[in-house]
Design a protein around this motif. Structure first.
Motif, PDB file in Angstrom:
ATOM      1  N   PRO A 167       0.801  -1.229   0.000  1.00  0.00           N
ATOM      2  CA  PRO A 167       0.000   0.000   0.000  1.00  0.00           C
ATOM      3  C   PRO A 167       0.836   1.283   0.000  1.00  0.00           C
ATOM      4  O   PRO A 167       0.379   2.302  -0.505  1.00  0.00           O
TER       5      PRO A 167
ATOM      6  N   ARG B  85      -3.577  -4.779   8.946  1.00  0.00           N
ATOM      7  CA  ARG B  85      -2.882  -3.631   8.381  1.00  0.00           C
ATOM      8  C   ARG B  85      -3.845  -2.465   8.127  1.00  0.00           C
ATOM      9  O   ARG B  85      -4.793  -2.600   7.370  1.00  0.00           O
ATOM     10  N   LEU B  86      -3.565  -1.336   8.746  1.00  0.00           N
ATOM     11  CA  LEU B  86      -4.311  -0.108   8.473  1.00  0.00           C
ATOM     12  C   LEU B  86      -3.374   0.864   7.781  1.00  0.00           C
ATOM     13  O   LEU B  86      -2.174   0.828   7.996  1.00  0.00           O
ATOM     14  N   MET B  87      -3.934   1.755   6.956  1.00  0.00           N
ATOM     15  CA  MET B  87      -3.097   2.818   6.410  1.00  0.00           C
ATOM     16  C   MET B  87      -3.807   4.161   6.529  1.00  0.00           C
ATOM     17  O   MET B  87      -5.011   4.256   6.311  1.00  0.00           O
ATOM     18  N   PHE B  88      -3.036   5.183   6.869  1.00  0.00           N
ATOM     19  CA  PHE B  88      -3.505   6.566   6.938  1.00  0.00           C
ATOM     20  C   PHE B  88      -2.698   7.352   5.914  1.00  0.00           C
ATOM     21  O   PHE B  88      -1.471   7.297   5.924  1.00  0.00           O
ATOM     22  N   TYR B  89      -3.382   8.101   5.064  1.00  0.00           N
ATOM     23  CA  TYR B  89      -2.743   8.737   3.900  1.00  0.00           C
ATOM     24  C   TYR B  89      -3.215  10.180   3.761  1.00  0.00           C
ATOM     25  O   TYR B  89      -4.400  10.459   4.002  1.00  0.00           O
TER      26      TYR B  89
END
Lengths: 444, 444
Positions: B290, B310-314
């Protein structure tokens, strides 16, 4: 002898009171909530500032086998009595009747509530928010939208000083998995759906997922949050993925994009009044778009805000453990507020924006047409677009066979009314054999 | 006559008290904070539950032109007096001396504090957190890590019931822009740096960015938050991007990946004790990761948690308006707590994990070697890897010239000590002319 650390200024003679938690329902998510609460009890107590005790688990039957993580002595069939003994109630039974009654009872008794029940919020949200507000207690529901993806807290708290213009998200893992498999394997919808059902990624009755209803419920919740206004399920213009063909996906790929089912909520002008339009539909995303790379059962939500620009929240959209993680994040907040005072930001609908129908939306389309392969056809088509005030960004001719060609026309941004009129007129335009598809196209 | 709505049960006879905000510093971010506070005052008041009034803006000189958004009558050079009149203080002056004194004064006076000052936290964090804790006030700093990306709140609140295993992020826009340009244009580092300086994307003295120091400060803050332990700048093993060559990027591309500067914090075993290892270094990310698609000046942080996965901050990693959005999100929280009670979760270091040196990390490497193009060389190499217990995942031969070849060996996961010993031994292995690079490789 070891020296004792000095007491912190906030330490009092008595230990902080234990926060009593009641769990309603013990399925896949509930079992994980129990496991994590027990396993991380010391860390959770440190974060809450007080011990957290699971005082009971309400279930329909005491006999089912729930595995080694669930202590049998906590199980009860008397949910109402359990709710009365709790400071925080976690509602995971689903449905909208018993769940509503128990949540209202918990709120009336002054308990904070955490729920993962999207249907409950979609059906009785306003009543529940008002009750929580009147009682001054928390009603938190991060797990109800996109599983572990922390978009509810992000929109409500991180963007509290900003102005959200648009929310667009992949919020249904089943349809994302199906579209992904269609893209990878080149198969048609029916083939992939059957496979997804075999693997357990799709229900025996897949309607709620593939027709977009599940995504629409989440879109309504996200739109309400983002725009501080009331949006219900019936306000969402909804189209699923059953009409998406392998040829559509291939055409999107040739144009440098992928087809994704998106929930989109945005501010629009309708009759010179600021309004909110909410829809769920399959969309072509160019490969550079942050949502284009979201694969399989992952979910992601992009929030476009006036000052922050584009933010994205990404993570597992479902599953016992990820959903339980979201539940526990809310549980820690509600428990902390019980022990130390304060309250999470309440729901608000102060903006009272009207809902705009799909005719008020502006978008680009990729319109694919099977046309006769002879001189003059393109001129006729171009005239039809021009007559409706829709300007063309690109035209590409794709592989055709005997005397037929496929044209893919991408328009500039145009009002929905003009696009619909263009599409109707194209069907009558000389040389056009068939209108193959007319997907909306997002910008990278 | 219009019917009045019934009073809400929480409404009292007197209007809620105005929350007084003091702004310290009025540069790019400060100007945007003023603009947004004024422009969205009605919405912010609704979210806070009380009017929010900007009572003053402390600046060094009253004469500078600050544009039409900043009311001249709010400017003052007496920051100390201003702090004493405020319920919430927003610190945007930067630096670590005056800023620290003013923040401590604000806290002592019972005001909540919002800051975007990463250096202040890296230098005096523990003292400031302790002071805020003793006074029971908020000290919030979303804007100090990765601009508008809401990762601080995500880690602290959304994952409060989970256990973070690993954090990895692109947290420096300048280096991401440079690596992106090198990838797109095939140029070497120096060429692209000069261009970035011309465009204003890199400072005249680019050291803090290109050597990874800026990313290291953010890594320390993220690691402290994620693992509830104390991590300072000196604990971060730091390598920048000055050694990355166009050939390295091309080799990564051939292997299906991109080179990104990542800040990585993870739990590791060190001497059978659970510890934390934190590093900043260029890493090869496979295209499916990612973070691989995070372009230009965008930032993104992936958090791997035990239950959430899994987390994502964008989002935008810098810039006046995006950073101001993050400041205002914190400001609304601090103002709400002033008006309605409660407090955001405080910093905590209860886990007291030791810091593990880089030798305790396990990773994969892509080791590129210039070797003589003759029989037996590969056998020698394979023996060297085997002797150090490092197993090989793939070997690829890349384009070479007269009697030389380039080999790219990707290892399986191996302890850092074994990898370092292997790399030393490879330099002495018959047939090896040069060790070209040895980047860590992440898994998709």
């Amino acid at each position: 002898m070891t020296a004792q650390p000095p007491p912190s200024p906030h330490e009092t003679a008595s230990a902080p009171a234990t926060v009593r938690v009641a769990l309603l329902g013990c399925g896949t998510v509930g079992t994980q909530v129990v496991r994590l609460l027990r396993r991380h009890s010391a860390e959770i107590a440190a974060r809450v500032g007080a011990p957290v005790e699971l005082v009971g688990i309400a279930v329909r039957s005491l006999d089912a086998d729930r595995g080694p993580d669930v202590p049998a002595d906590l199980l009860t069939t008397d949910a109402e009595a359990l709710v009365r003994r709790a400071d925080v109630v976690v509602e995971l039974i689903g449905g909208t009747t018993t769940a509503r009654d128990l949540v209202l009872e918990a709120i009336a008794g002054g308990a904070g509530v955490v729920t993962a029940n999207k249907a409950l919020l979609a059906t009785h949200g306003p009543q529940l928010y008002a009750a929580a507000d009147a009682a001054g207690v928390d009603l938190l529901y991060e797990a109800a939208v996109a599983g572990a993806v922390p978009v509810v807290r992000g929109v409500r708290e991180s963007l509290a000083g900003d102005r959200v213009m648009r929310v667009l998200g992949i919020v249904n893992g089943t349809t994302n998995f199906i579209l992904d498999e269609m893209t990878t394997g080149g198969h048609d919808f029916d083939v992939v759906l059957a496979r997804a059902q075999e693997l357990g990624y799709a229900e025996a009755d897949p309607t709620a997922d593939v027709e977009g209803h599940d995504a629409a419920a989440k879109a309504a919740i996200l739109a309400s949050l983002a725009f501080h206004t009331r949006v219900s399920l019936g306000d969402v213009d909804c189209e699923g993925i059953t009409g998406v063909t392998a040829a559509d996906i291939e055409a999107a790929r040739e144009a440098g994009g992928v087809i994704k089912l998106l929930a989109i909520a945005e501010r629009v002008e309708a009759g010179s009044r600021e309004s909110v339009a909410v829809r769920v539909n399959p969309v072509i995303l160019p490969d550079g778009h942050p949502l284009a790379g979201v694969r399989g059962a992952y979910n992601a939500v992009v929030v476009e805000a006036e000052a922050a620009g584009r933010l994205m929240f990404y993570g597992a959209g479902a599953g016992g453990a990820p959903t339980a993680s979201a539940v526990l994040g809310d549980l820690v907040a509600a428990a902390r507020h019980r022990g130390q005072g304060g309250r999470a930001p309440a729901e608000s609908a102060y903006a009272e924006l009207p809902i705009a129908g799909p005719e008020h939306v502006t978008s680009r389309r990729q319109i694919r047409l099977a046309v006769e392969d002879r001189p003059g056809v393109l001129a006729h088509l171009a005239t039809t677009f021009a007559e409706h005030g829709v300007s063309i960004e690109t035209v590409r001719q794709q592989a055709g066979d005997d005397e037929a060609a496929t044209l893919a026309v991408v328009t500039h941004d145009a009002p929905e009314s003009a696009l619909r009129a263009t599409i109707s007129a194209l069907r009558e335009t000389p040389g056009v054999r068939e209108l193959l598809s007319a997907y909306r196209v997002e910008r990278a």
